[in-house]
Design a protein around this motif. Structure first.
Motif, PDB file in Angstrom:
ATOM      1  N   UNK A   1       0.834  -1.208   0.000  1.00 55.55           N
ATOM      2  CA  UNK A   1       0.000   0.000   0.000  1.00 55.55           C
ATOM      3  C   UNK A   1       0.867   1.257   0.000  1.00 55.55           C
ATOM      4  N   UNK A   2       1.955   1.235   0.771  1.00 57.40           N
ATOM      5  CA  UNK A   2       2.867   2.384   0.783  1.00 57.40           C
ATOM      6  C   UNK A   2       3.477   2.610  -0.597  1.00 57.40           C
ATOM      7  N   UNK A   3       3.845   1.536  -1.260  1.00 52.05           N
ATOM      8  CA  UNK A   3       4.405   1.639  -2.609  1.00 52.05           C
ATOM      9  C   UNK A   3       3.354   2.195  -3.570  1.00 52.05           C
ATOM     10  N   UNK A   4       2.138   1.706  -3.450  1.00 53.74           N
ATOM     11  CA  UNK A   4       1.048   2.185  -4.305  1.00 53.74           C
ATOM     12  C   UNK A   4       0.828   3.687  -4.106  1.00 53.74           C
ATOM     13  N   UNK A   5       0.852   4.137  -2.856  1.00 53.58           N
ATOM     14  CA  UNK A   5       0.676   5.562  -2.572  1.00 53.58           C
ATOM     15  C   UNK A   5       1.803   6.385  -3.176  1.00 53.58           C
ATOM     16  N   UNK A   6       3.040   5.873  -3.084  1.00 53.22           N
ATOM     17  CA  UNK A   6       4.188   6.571  -3.665  1.00 53.22           C
ATOM     18  C   UNK A   6       4.030   6.692  -5.181  1.00 53.22           C
ATOM     19  N   UNK A   7       3.614   5.620  -5.800  1.00 49.89           N
ATOM     20  CA  UNK A   7       3.435   5.630  -7.256  1.00 49.89           C
ATOM     21  C   UNK A   7       2.363   6.639  -7.649  1.00 49.89           C
ATOM     22  N   UNK A   8       1.244   6.653  -6.917  1.00 48.42           N
ATOM     23  CA  UNK A   8       0.167   7.595  -7.229  1.00 48.42           C
ATOM     24  C   UNK A   8       0.626   9.039  -7.043  1.00 48.42           C
ATOM     25  N   UNK A   9       1.370   9.298  -5.971  1.00 50.77           N
ATOM     26  CA  UNK A   9       1.898  10.645  -5.728  1.00 50.77           C
ATOM     27  C   UNK A   9       2.839  11.056  -6.854  1.00 50.77           C
ATOM     28  N   UNK A  10       3.755  10.171  -7.207  1.00 51.10           N
ATOM     29  CA  UNK A  10       4.703  10.474  -8.282  1.00 51.10           C
ATOM     30  C   UNK A  10       3.982  10.726  -9.599  1.00 51.10           C
ATOM     31  N   UNK A  11       2.936   9.952  -9.866  1.00 53.68           N
ATOM     32  CA  UNK A  11       2.185  10.141 -11.110  1.00 53.68           C
ATOM     33  C   UNK A  11       1.488  11.499 -11.121  1.00 53.68           C
ATOM     34  N   UNK A  12       0.919  11.891  -9.976  1.00 59.34           N
ATOM     35  CA  UNK A  12       0.269  13.213  -9.897  1.00 59.34           C
ATOM     36  C   UNK A  12       1.290  14.331 -10.121  1.00 59.34           C
ATOM     37  N   UNK A  13       2.483  14.174  -9.541  1.00 60.04           N
ATOM     38  CA  UNK A  13       3.521  15.184  -9.725  1.00 60.04           C
ATOM     39  C   UNK A  13       3.965  15.251 -11.185  1.00 60.04           C
ATOM     40  N   UNK A  14       4.129  14.106 -11.813  1.00 62.11           N
ATOM     41  CA  UNK A  14       4.515  14.096 -13.227  1.00 62.11           C
ATOM     42  C   UNK A  14       3.437  14.744 -14.092  1.00 62.11           C
ATOM     43  N   UNK A  15       2.172  14.439 -13.812  1.00 63.29           N
ATOM     44  CA  UNK A  15       1.078  15.049 -14.571  1.00 63.29           C
ATOM     45  C   UNK A  15       1.095  16.563 -14.408  1.00 63.29           C
ATOM     46  N   UNK A  16       1.302  17.014 -13.187  1.00 61.80           N
ATOM     47  CA  UNK A  16       1.362  18.455 -12.923  1.00 61.80           C
ATOM     48  C   UNK A  16       2.509  19.099 -13.686  1.00 61.80           C
TER      49      UNK A  16
END
Length: 149
Positions: free
Chosen positions: A107-122
């Motif tokens: 779950x921690x890894x999943x959260x990191x991936x989602x955060x990184x994806x949001x930052x990349x999109x931004x």
């Protein structure tokens, strides 16, 4: 190797795995993730999982050869007959703890991936729009980056 010795080795490896998963959790919780550390932990985890799987297959084969039924009931009866039932129960508790920690780390890894994806999109959106006008001053854009915050 007796069943008691076999279970003791499995328990020791499970404890090592719990330690690795705890280290992984701490590493994932840091603001700055150390990729090399996580890669080393992953390699060590894979090695332990492989060893545990091999030991479990051996235990099940011996259990079957000795005439105990396949599954948990047979394993428990074998441990009872070998006078190592408390060790068997401790092993089961450790295996459950490993599963819980592994799920939490996932779950921690999943959260990191989602955060990184949001930052990349931004960043992709921001890169597509000019932040500065022809006069070198920041542009006012709604919902975008502003240096006048």
């Amino acid at each position: 190797m007796s069943l008691k010795q076999h279970l003791a080795v499995q328990q020791q490896r499970l404890q090592q795995l719990i330690q690795l998963l705890t280290e992984e959790q701490a590493a994932l919780s840091q603001a700055q993730v150390d990729g090399e550390q996580l890669a080393n932990i992953a390699a060590d985890k894979e090695k332990l999982f492989t060893q545990l799987e091999s030991f479990e297959v051996q235990r099940q084969q011996v259990q079957n050869k000795l005439g105990y039924s396949v599954g948990m009931a047979g394993a428990e009866l074998a441990a009872l007959d070998a006078h190592c039932l408390p060790l068997w129960h401790a092993l089961l508790e450790s295996a459950q703890r490993v599963a819980q920690l592994n799920q939490l780390n996932g779950e921690l890894i999943k959260q990191r991936i989602e955060y990184n994806q949001r930052m990349l999109n931004f960043l992709h959106e921001a890169a597509g729009q000019s932040l500065y006008g022809p006069d070198g001053q920041t542009c006012k854009t709604s919902g975008q980056i502003s240096s006048k915050a």
